[in-house]
Design an enzyme around this catalytic site. Structure first.
Site, PDB file in Angstrom:
ATOM      1  N   LYS A 160       0.845  -1.195   0.000  1.00  0.00           N
ATOM      2  CA  LYS A 160       0.000   0.000   0.000  1.00  0.00           C
ATOM      3  C   LYS A 160       0.880   1.244   0.000  1.00  0.00           C
ATOM      4  CE  LYS A 160      -1.931   2.805   2.944  1.00  0.00           C
ATOM      5  NZ  LYS A 160      -2.011   4.021   2.112  1.00  0.00           N
ATOM      6  N   GLU A 235       9.374   0.992  11.065  1.00  0.00           N
ATOM      7  CA  GLU A 235      10.344   2.084  10.941  1.00  0.00           C
ATOM      8  C   GLU A 235       9.572   3.364  11.196  1.00  0.00           C
ATOM      9  OE1 GLU A 235      13.404   1.643  10.658  1.00  0.00           O
ATOM     10  OE2 GLU A 235      13.704  -0.269   9.623  1.00  0.00           O
ATOM     11  N   CYS A 269      13.003  10.580   8.017  1.00  0.00           N
ATOM     12  CA  CYS A 269      13.033  10.093   9.398  1.00  0.00           C
ATOM     13  C   CYS A 269      14.441  10.163   9.977  1.00  0.00           C
ATOM     14  CB  CYS A 269      12.469   8.684   9.476  1.00  0.00           C
ATOM     15  SG  CYS A 269      13.126   7.596   8.217  1.00  0.00           S
ATOM     16  N   GLU A 365       9.158  15.455  16.176  1.00  0.00           N
ATOM     17  CA  GLU A 365       9.573  15.352  14.783  1.00  0.00           C
ATOM     18  C   GLU A 365       8.810  16.403  13.977  1.00  0.00           C
ATOM     19  OE1 GLU A 365       8.582  11.622  12.660  1.00  0.00           O
ATOM     20  OE2 GLU A 365      10.638  11.730  11.898  1.00  0.00           O
TER      21      GLU A 365
HETATM   22  P1  NAP Z   1       1.225   7.844   8.629  1.00  0.00           P
HETATM   23  O1  NAP Z   1      -0.168   8.247   8.873  1.00  0.00           O
HETATM   24  O2  NAP Z   1       1.914   7.019   9.642  1.00  0.00           O
HETATM   25  O3  NAP Z   1       1.242   7.102   7.194  1.00  0.00           O
HETATM   26  C1  NAP Z   1       2.148   6.127   6.784  1.00  0.00           C
HETATM   27  C2  NAP Z   1       1.418   5.040   6.012  1.00  0.00           C
HETATM   28  O4  NAP Z   1       0.503   4.341   6.887  1.00  0.00           O
HETATM   29  C3  NAP Z   1       0.564   5.583   4.875  1.00  0.00           C
HETATM   30  O5  NAP Z   1       0.589   4.670   3.794  1.00  0.00           O
HETATM   31  C4  NAP Z   1      -0.807   5.631   5.520  1.00  0.00           C
HETATM   32  O6  NAP Z   1      -1.864   5.639   4.598  1.00  0.00           O
HETATM   33  C5  NAP Z   1      -0.806   4.368   6.339  1.00  0.00           C
HETATM   34  N1  NAP Z   1      -1.802   4.329   7.410  1.00  0.00           N
HETATM   35  C6  NAP Z   1      -2.419   5.377   8.025  1.00  0.00           C
HETATM   36  N2  NAP Z   1      -3.277   4.943   8.957  1.00  0.00           N
HETATM   37  C7  NAP Z   1      -3.204   3.592   8.946  1.00  0.00           C
HETATM   38  C8  NAP Z   1      -3.854   2.562   9.703  1.00  0.00           C
HETATM   39  N3  NAP Z   1      -4.744   2.840  10.657  1.00  0.00           N
HETATM   40  N4  NAP Z   1      -3.550   1.277   9.423  1.00  0.00           N
HETATM   41  C9  NAP Z   1      -2.636   0.975   8.484  1.00  0.00           C
HETATM   42  N5  NAP Z   1      -2.010   1.892   7.742  1.00  0.00           N
HETATM   43  C10 NAP Z   1      -2.274   3.195   7.977  1.00  0.00           C
HETATM   44  O7  NAP Z   1       2.126   9.109   8.374  1.00  0.00           O
HETATM   45  P2  NAP Z   1       1.635  10.491   7.749  1.00  0.00           P
HETATM   46  O8  NAP Z   1       0.270  10.880   8.228  1.00  0.00           O
HETATM   47  O9  NAP Z   1       1.835  10.391   6.317  1.00  0.00           O
HETATM   48  O10 NAP Z   1       2.717  11.471   8.392  1.00  0.00           O
HETATM   49  C11 NAP Z   1       2.537  11.974   9.706  1.00  0.00           C
HETATM   50  C12 NAP Z   1       3.876  12.134  10.407  1.00  0.00           C
HETATM   51  O11 NAP Z   1       4.497  10.854  10.534  1.00  0.00           O
HETATM   52  C13 NAP Z   1       4.894  12.962   9.678  1.00  0.00           C
HETATM   53  O12 NAP Z   1       4.706  14.333   9.862  1.00  0.00           O
HETATM   54  C14 NAP Z   1       6.173  12.454  10.273  1.00  0.00           C
HETATM   55  O13 NAP Z   1       6.412  13.051  11.517  1.00  0.00           O
HETATM   56  C15 NAP Z   1       5.899  10.979  10.473  1.00  0.00           C
HETATM   57  N6  NAP Z   1       6.409  10.155   9.348  1.00  0.00           N
HETATM   58  C16 NAP Z   1       7.530   9.425   9.509  1.00  0.00           C
HETATM   59  C17 NAP Z   1       8.025   8.684   8.449  1.00  0.00           C
HETATM   60  C18 NAP Z   1       9.255   7.851   8.532  1.00  0.00           C
HETATM   61  O14 NAP Z   1       9.919   7.652   7.541  1.00  0.00           O
HETATM   62  N7  NAP Z   1       9.575   7.308   9.682  1.00  0.00           N
HETATM   63  C19 NAP Z   1       7.377   8.688   7.232  1.00  0.00           C
HETATM   64  C20 NAP Z   1       6.208   9.438   7.097  1.00  0.00           C
HETATM   65  C21 NAP Z   1       5.739  10.136   8.155  1.00  0.00           C
HETATM   66  P3  NAP Z   1      -2.455   7.047   4.068  1.00  0.00           P
HETATM   67  O15 NAP Z   1      -1.429   7.636   3.205  1.00  0.00           O
HETATM   68  O16 NAP Z   1      -3.640   6.655   3.299  1.00  0.00           O
HETATM   69  O17 NAP Z   1      -2.752   7.843   5.282  1.00  0.00           O
END
Ligand code: NAP
Ligand code: MG
Length: 463
Positions: A160, A235, A269, A365
């Site tokens: 996904k 991660e 990250c 972050e």
């Molecule tokens: P996120 O919500 O954790 O999204 C990451 C992935 O998980 C996306 O594919 C998302 O889908 C999916 N997801 C969301 N809710 C889920 C659930 N309940 N069950 C399974 N999968 C789910 O991250 P974000 O909202 O894009 O970013 C928010 C913050 O997270 C950022 O500002 C940053 O601080 C942190 N972040 C960290 C990393 C890293 O590399 N460690 C990467 C991204 C973000 P959708 O796209 O459809 O929501």
């Protein structure tokens, strides 16, 4: 044509122009279930192939990716705002990770263990279907770090992509079929996290979740996985320290520091978003840092000399602002680089002085081009400040004293450290976090273990 209000589709926006690049259909639960069932059937077919044939097909996949580097990179520039230089590296990284793990099918060695009255051997068995959930910050590499070792270990993958950035993953899925991998073995399922991602967690045929993203969603996935004792690799976030000692090559430390945090507009990250500088060189370091920050070329990510592009979305820009100018008490901005005006989710490289170590800009972050700087007095204080965080993903140490470099490397609680450089990721070495930055390791020799189960077989010899 915009489908902006249709819940079954998503408009992919070019973050540097705010124009619609493409409209993607989002999978529902039934479509997700079908992809998982087909992947399970494809996995049985894949596991029956000779190891050398699986290796050959993965090398062919790497070759097909190689011949599409420019197309993939251009698509990432438009659909995610990555600079073209970064996007070429990212597409090349998918090729390299596939090539690296293509050696694995013929080398998934078990052991032969001495026992009485027989022989004992172990096998590394595939798990079945692996669910890979990818964030928007590095759509290609993070997809590849999941699917390449998972496939090499004999699994099928349902993947996904993040809703905001599905295009390059969808293209990689098509390239896998073009390379001759069995259909549905790598199935890219665009959709919402709350629909497709959740279904990966609850569907019993998905035996493992490999997740990269926020700590909050990672925790939710780990809780959900408990119901089926489903394996997870996580991660998550980071708040990594760049520790600059007075005995370092200060010019190099300052010249490189902006790229350690502003690369990918800080949406990384591993971003070294806290700079800790020894007090005796603090003022000199800031002078050098200011001129380095002003040199960062921020602009059209498709231009060959661009060093930083826009943020992924207006929402992400609002989040970033909430740490700086829109904070309850705005933080002290020391200096800033430049950013274009007008359309696009631009935010300039920004260096701030937190009021204290309790300031959110120091603790949380930001995931944007914002770095906070504080002084420290000695080695012990530097290590204590670096470790004063719930995260532990990466970090850098600048010193010419080899003993200190090793002491501080061992003292900092983080999975990926670099001395006199800012590199975190090499496909041949393990990558992952301490504490709330994650669980398990990706890449390198370690990743295969997290995509296999060890099976022990004892054979009586009738002695
Ligand atoms: P996120 O919500 O954790 O999204 C990451 C992935 O998980 C996306 O594919 C998302 O889908 C999916 N997801 C969301 N809710 C889920 C659930 N309940 N069950 C399974 N999968 C789910 O991250 P974000 O909202 O894009 O970013 C928010 C913050 O997270 C950022 O500002 C940053 O601080 C942190 N972040 C960290 C990393 C890293 O590399 N460690 C990467 C991204 C973000 P959708 O796209 O459809 O929501
Ligand atoms: Mg989210």
């Amino acid at each position: 044509m915009s489908h902006g209000d249709d819940p079954r589709t998503h408009d992919v926006i070019d973050p540097s122009t705010e124009q619609v690049v493409d409209t993607v259909e989002l999978a529902d639960v039934e479509q997700t279930d079908r992809a998982i069932e087909r992947a399970a059937a494809a996995q049985r077919q894949w596991a029956r192939l000779a190891p050398a044939d699986r290796g050959r097909l993965l090398r062919r996949f790497a070759d097909v990716v190689d011949s599409h580097i420019e197309d993939l990179a251009r698509l990432e520039v438009r659909g995610a705002g990555h600079t073209i230089g970064n996007a070429r590296w990212e597409a090349g990284n998918v090729r390299d990770v596939l090539a690296y793990y293509s050696a694995a099918p013929e080398r998934l060695f078990g052991r032969q263990i001495p026992v009485a009255d027989g022989i004992d051997v172990t096998f590394k068995e595939p798990l079945g279907v692996v669910g890979v959930i990818v964030p928007w910050n590095f759509p290609m590499p993070i997809a590849g770090w999941g699917f390449a070792p998972a496939l090499a270990a004999g699994n099928a993958v349902v993947l996904k992509p993040a809703e905001l950035t599905p295009l390059t993953a969808m293209m990689l899925g098509r390239l896998a079929v073009e390379a001759g991998l069995p259909e549905h073995l790598l199935s890219v399922v665009p959709g919402r996290g709350s629909v497709v991602g959740e279904r990966f967690v609850t569907h019993p045929l998905v035996r493992k979740i490999c997740f990269t993203g926020s700590t909050a969603v990672g925790q939710r996935i780990m809780r959900g996985a408990a119901d089926q004792v489903k394996r997870v690799t996580l991660e998550l976030g980071g708040k990594s320290a760049n520790i600059v000692f007075a005995d370092s090559d200060l010019e190099r430390a300052a010249a490189t520091a902006p790229y350690a945090v502003f690369d990918n507009a800080g949406q990384d990250c591993c971003a070294r978003s806290r700079i800790l500088v020894q007090r005796s060189v603090h003022d000199r370091f800031l002078e050098l840092l200011e001129s380095a920050v002003q040199k960062v070329r921020v602009g059209d990510p498709g231009a060959d000399d661009a060093e930083m592009g826009p943020l992924i979305s207006d929402g992400q820009r609002r989040t970033v602002r909430s740490f700086v100018e829109d904070a309850e008490q705005p933080v002290d901005v020391l200096f800033r680089g430049s950013a274009p005006e007008g359309a696009g989710f631009w935010y300039p490289p920004t260096v701030v002085r937190p009021r204290s170590v309790a300031d959110p800009v120091w603790r949380e972050e930001v995931f944007g081009p914002v770095v906070a700087v504080l002084p420290f007095d000695d080695e012990a204080e530097a290590i204590a400040m670096a470790n004063d965080t719930a995260y532990g993903l990466s970090g850098s140490i600048w010193t010419r004293d080899v003993g200190r470099a090793l002491r501080v490397s061992r003292g900092v609680e983080a999975g990926n450290l670099s001395v006199n450089s800012h590199s975190s990721v090499r496909y041949s070495t393990p990558f992952g976090g301490f504490k709330q930055s994650g669980l398990g390791r990706e890449l390198g020799p370690d990743a295969l273990d997290s995509f296999t189960e060890v099976k022990n077989v004892y054979i009586a010899t009738g002695d």
